[in-house]
Design a protein around this motif. Structure first.
Motif, PDB file in Angstrom:
ATOM      1  N   THR A  26       0.842  -1.206   0.000  1.00  0.00           N
ATOM      2  CA  THR A  26       0.000   0.000   0.000  1.00  0.00           C
ATOM      3  C   THR A  26       0.871   1.247   0.000  1.00  0.00           C
ATOM      4  N   TYR A  29       2.402   1.780  -3.532  1.00  0.00           N
ATOM      5  CA  TYR A  29       1.404   2.272  -4.485  1.00  0.00           C
ATOM      6  C   TYR A  29       1.050   3.732  -4.198  1.00  0.00           C
ATOM      7  N   SER A  30       0.967   4.101  -2.927  1.00  0.00           N
ATOM      8  CA  SER A  30       0.614   5.472  -2.559  1.00  0.00           C
ATOM      9  C   SER A  30       1.688   6.452  -3.009  1.00  0.00           C
ATOM     10  N   LEU A  33       1.510   6.972  -6.747  1.00  0.00           N
ATOM     11  CA  LEU A  33       0.366   7.803  -7.152  1.00  0.00           C
ATOM     12  C   LEU A  33       0.719   9.289  -7.123  1.00  0.00           C
ATOM     13  N   TYR A  46      -4.511   2.561  -8.405  1.00  0.00           N
ATOM     14  CA  TYR A  46      -5.711   2.597  -7.549  1.00  0.00           C
ATOM     15  C   TYR A  46      -6.331   1.198  -7.414  1.00  0.00           C
ATOM     16  N   ARG A  47      -6.363   0.461  -8.532  1.00  0.00           N
ATOM     17  CA  ARG A  47      -6.939  -0.881  -8.533  1.00  0.00           C
ATOM     18  C   ARG A  47      -6.127  -1.803  -7.647  1.00  0.00           C
ATOM     19  N   ARG A  49      -4.103  -0.836  -5.133  1.00  0.00           N
ATOM     20  CA  ARG A  49      -4.233  -0.431  -3.726  1.00  0.00           C
ATOM     21  C   ARG A  49      -5.586  -0.886  -3.163  1.00  0.00           C
ATOM     22  N   ALA A  50      -6.621  -0.959  -4.019  1.00  0.00           N
ATOM     23  CA  ALA A  50      -7.927  -1.480  -3.598  1.00  0.00           C
ATOM     24  C   ALA A  50      -7.799  -2.948  -3.189  1.00  0.00           C
ATOM     25  N   GLN A  61     -11.643   2.210   2.305  1.00  0.00           N
ATOM     26  CA  GLN A  61     -10.548   2.651   1.442  1.00  0.00           C
ATOM     27  C   GLN A  61     -10.537   1.845   0.140  1.00  0.00           C
ATOM     28  N   SER A  64     -13.219   3.127  -2.153  1.00  0.00           N
ATOM     29  CA  SER A  64     -12.861   4.444  -2.678  1.00  0.00           C
ATOM     30  C   SER A  64     -11.829   4.334  -3.791  1.00  0.00           C
ATOM     31  N   ASP A  65     -10.797   3.489  -3.561  1.00  0.00           N
ATOM     32  CA  ASP A  65      -9.747   3.317  -4.582  1.00  0.00           C
ATOM     33  C   ASP A  65     -10.301   2.675  -5.843  1.00  0.00           C
ATOM     34  N   ARG A  68     -12.118   5.219  -7.891  1.00  0.00           N
ATOM     35  CA  ARG A  68     -11.237   6.116  -8.639  1.00  0.00           C
ATOM     36  C   ARG A  68     -10.737   5.452  -9.909  1.00  0.00           C
TER      37      ARG A  68
END
Length: 850
Positions: A26, A29-30, A33, A46-47, A49-50, A61, A64-65, A68
């Motif tokens: 995570t 990936y953050s 981004l 985003y996919r 991190r989801a 979270q 939400s990811d 997006r």
């Protein structure tokens, strides 16, 4: 350079994910981004991190990811499925279902998607059933009410929703089974008026039509507590508790005729002891100084309604005998109260009248002379026991009691007038210097003077005193009473004077052209006197009412036929009609006995007089409680004069107010509806439903809305070869909200009563479905609720008809309405829509998806 680093961080994150180090993944990936603006890479990050969020159970979270990623690429099937998984964990099953449905559309052969679709469908169906089930609703209300930290408005809303549940059989039973009575007792303990009212109204609904529950609730709440709540100086609370007691009494006595199922049907309880205890407590309330005037009125109303037999063909009058033996003295004490004395119990304007009505009903309910002699003996002992030369207040109570009885069983009153000292005390009180003494004495003399034999005694012994009082007193109430009493031959003169004061002669319409012609030909043109204008007339009427003119008129109506001529009756009818003009004054007129005094004027006399009296009766019947305005069997005598006013020869106002009066009466009982039907009022009511005049059409439709509850009226709608049902359906499509509301109410009751009418409704006009949909979408909640009830009746009547409705736009309307959160105002509307949907589900026409 930043884009390259972002790709490297993505790969690093993928390695951490494969090693199941989801927090490190995570983080990578953050960071990535923040470095890239490439849309394809952003969607992937985003996919991914989801996916980490799903593994770490960070479902908010993750959703939400995934969203997006979908915002960047709406066909991103991995992001859609991951959001579906997150939403399912968050309990948002309907949204999750939509996502997996899109996945299955994009990849129809994917077994994983198909299995998730089936699983979510089952879960949604179960959730919907639970959501609609009464158990869930009751439990939710209880949770809010038991939580002391709940916001006040939420607790109040929950309590009010309980009221709605308590009125349904299933809801009442679930509240009962979920320890609801104990919780409602806790609400009573809060002493907060809103919560106490909600508890009382919920208990009332739970008692209705269920003898066993009513018995348990009576013993749990305790009759003393119920009566103490009814005794408070709060009209709304007092009335609500009165309704609770009435529901208990109806259930215990078997008066509530609802159909019962299962154990309740087989259960036999001995309720006589409980009913006797309730009656005993109501009688105790009558003489308690702790009871408010409103509470005393409600106690009298309950006794009036439940003690005397409703049908004299019933042999058993034991309840009346019990009240006579144990409570007649208490009722007499209420009748004998003098408001101006410091010892007076708290009263309203109606209290003494209600007590007189009760005495009259009890006396009429006696079966034989020994019972009537016993009744009379109690009254005689009570009155003579009050006479005390040393205590003038006791003498006043005694004479006031006689006066009250004279307004009830007149024969008994006449016998009491013959008691030694009664008439002498009346005349002697006239010589007192206290205005209170004079007022009580003159009031009693008025009621006593309606028989020539008694009037002769008064004229011989008391005229000089009455004349002296008239000259010396400044109290207008006393003046007007002494005027009527002092000379038995003065009735016509007094009536004429009152007609002049109220300006109640027929006034011919002034035609402007004729006035101009008269002026041109130099003819005399009568001009209206300034004091004949409406403002002056209204002022005189108010002064007459304040002075107690109604009591005087009621006395004049009772006078012997030798002195009360038909011409005098017509004058009195004109005066009554003028006094009834302002709706705000009609309560005062009823309280002083004007309602029952008008009935003989409407039945006997000149044609003009009978019409005027009938019109006055219509004005009173339109806005008053018939049980108070026309007590006992008198209410049935009111029907015929009102029906006669429906004649097309009468003016529109008379027609309109007669319809309003009949609407009020027809809403009281089926016996009254039967009386209206037997007087052949139905054809006239139906004719006015065709009227072009909006108010007449509205009044007639509202009257029919009540009348359709009667079996014989329903049979007229069932008969072939008439357009009655078509007219009601078309009136539901009118632009006038009030007409729509009344017509929809009539249609709801008709379709609930007969399945044949449900099918017939679809055949009378091609517009029926469009009209029904408009009702179900109406801005006014009462109209909308009635429309939804009609829809439910149609759905329940026939499977083929239900299928036709489901295939129309009505299903979408029901879904939208049923998904609303039910607040206090919308609870019935939302619940009915949901019941419609459940009925559709029972047929298998729809599945419980959002």
């Amino acid at each position: 350079m930043a884009e390259v680093e972002a790709v490297q961080l993505k790969e690093e994150g993928n390695r951490h994910f494969q090693l199941q180090d989801y927090k490190a993944a995570t983080k990578s990936y953050s960071q990535a981004l923040k470095l890239t603006k490439d849309k394809a890479l952003l969607a992937t990050l985003y996919r991914n991190r989801a996916a980490c969020g799903l593994k770490t159970e960070s479902y908010v979270q993750a959703a939400s990811d995934a969203s997006r990623a979908i915002d960047i690429n709406s066909s991103d099937i991995k992001a859609l499925y991951r959001r579906c998984q997150a939403l399912e964990h968050l309990g948002k099953l309907d949204q999750a279902f939509k996502d997996v449905q899109r996945c299955a559309t994009l990849e129809p052969r994917n077994q994983n998607f198909q299995e998730t679709l089936r699983r979510l469908n089952t879960s949604i169906q179960e959730k919907l059933r639970v959501q609609f089930s009464t158990d869930s609703r009751v439990q939710k209300m209880f949770e809010i009410l038991l939580d002391e930290n709940s916001e006040a408005d939420k607790r109040e809303k929950a309590a009010n929703n309980l009221i709605v549940l308590g009125r349904e059989e299933a809801g009442a039973e679930k509240i009962f089974q979920n320890n609801g009575v104990a919780l409602l007792l806790q609400l009573l303990d809060t002493k907060k008026p809103e919560l106490v009212l909600a508890a009382v109204r919920t208990l009332s609904g739970m008692c209705s039509g269920h003898q066993a529950r009513a018995t348990v609730i009576l013993h749990a709440v305790w009759i003393d507590r119920i009566c103490s709540l009814m005794a408070v100086k709060n009209e709304e609370m007092s009335l609500a508790v009165c309704n609770l007691l009435q529901a208990i009494i109806d259930s215990l006595s078997g008066e509530d005729k609802r159909a019962h199922r299962g154990k309740e049907e087989a259960l036999v309880l001995d309720t006589k002891k409980d009913l006797k205890q309730i009656t005993s407590h109501l009688l105790d309330m009558l003489v308690s100084k702790k009871v408010s005037g409103q509470g005393r009125d409600q106690a009298l109303n309950l006794l009036n309604k439940n003690v005397p037999r409703k049908d004299l063909a019933i042999h058993d009058n034991s309840r009346t005998i019990y009240v006579v033996d144990n409570g007649l003295r208490k009722i007499l004490k209420v009748v004998g109260q003098v408001p101006d004395l410091p010892s007076c119990l708290p009263l309203t304007d109606n209290t003494r009248m209600l007590a007189s009505i009760l005495i009259n009903k009890l006396y009429d309910d006696l079966r034989c002379d020994p019972e009537r002699d016993h009744f009379r003996k109690i009254c005689e002992e009570y009155i003579t026991g009050k006479f005390d030369p040393q205590d003038m207040d006791k003498n006043l109570n005694a004479i006031q009691t006689v006066s009250g009885i004279l307004q009830g069983p007149f024969d008994l009153g006449n016998q009491l007038l013959g008691l030694k000292g009664v008439m002498e005390m009346m005349v002697a009180l006239c010589g007192s210097e206290r205005e209170t003494d004079q007022l009580v004495a003159v009031e009693a003399l008025i009621h006593a003077s309606t028989k020539l034999s008694r009037a002769t005694f008064i004229i011989t012994n008391g005229v000089s005193l009455l004349k002296q009082i008239y000259k010396t007193t400044k109290n207008e109430k006393i003046k007007i009473r002494t005027l009527v009493t002092s000379d038995k031959t003065i009735l016509y003169s007094v009536a004429t004077t009152l007609v002049n004061c109220t300006n109640s002669y027929d006034v011919k319409e002034v035609i402007p052209e004729l006035v101009q012609l008269a002026k041109f030909s130099k003819q005399h043109v009568p001009e209206e006197h300034p004091k004949d204008k409406k403002d002056f007339i209204d002022m005189r009427v108010k002064r007459l009412l304040k002075a107690g003119v109604i009591s005087a008129l009621a006395c004049m109506v009772k006078a012997d036929s030798a002195i009360l001529t038909d011409q005098t009756k017509e004058l009195l009818a004109r005066v009554f009609l003028a006094l009834c003009d302002n709706p705000k004054d009609r309560g005062t007129i009823v309280a002083q006995g004007g309602g029952k005094a008008l009935i003989p004027l409407a039945l006997e006399g000149t044609d003009v007089g009978k019409v005027k009296a009938a019109h006055a009766l219509a004005k009173i019947a339109a806005v008053s409680n018939p049980d108070i305005a026309f007590p006992g069997e008198r209410v049935y005598e009111v029907v015929r004069p009102l029906v006669r006013l429906l004649d097309t020869q009468r003016d529109g106002l008379q027609n309109y107010e007669a319809l309003l009066g009949l609407t009020n009466l027809s809403g009281r009982s089926d016996k009254l509806r039967q009386k209206i039907f037997k007087e052949r009022a139905l054809p006239d009511i139906e004719n006015y439903m065709f009227e072009n005049h909006d108010q007449l059409r509205q009044a007639a439709t509202e009257c029919m809305c009540n009348m359709v509850l009667h079996k014989e009226v329903q049979e007229r709608f069932l008969a072939d070869g008439n357009d009655r049902l078509k007219l009601v359906v078309l009136l539901c499509g009118e632009d006038d909200d009030k007409v729509q509301n009344a017509a929809a109410g009539a249609l709801a009751m008709l379709t609930a009563a007969h399945k044949k009418l449900c099918l017939k409704m679809t055949q009378v006009t091609t517009q029926w479905l469009e009209i029904l949909q408009r009702l179900c979408l109406h801005d006014q909640l009462s109209v909308q609720h009635r429309g939804l009830v009609i829809a439910y009746n149609l759905l329940a009547a026939d499977a083929e008809l239900a299928k036709k409705l489901v295939e129309s736009e009505l299903l979408e309307i029901l879904t939208v309405v049923g998904k609303q959160e039910p607040d206090e105002k919308k609870a019935e509307v939302v619940q009915t829509a949901r019941e419609c949907l459940i009925k559709c589900m029972d047929y298998g026409f729809i599945k419980p998806v959002s």
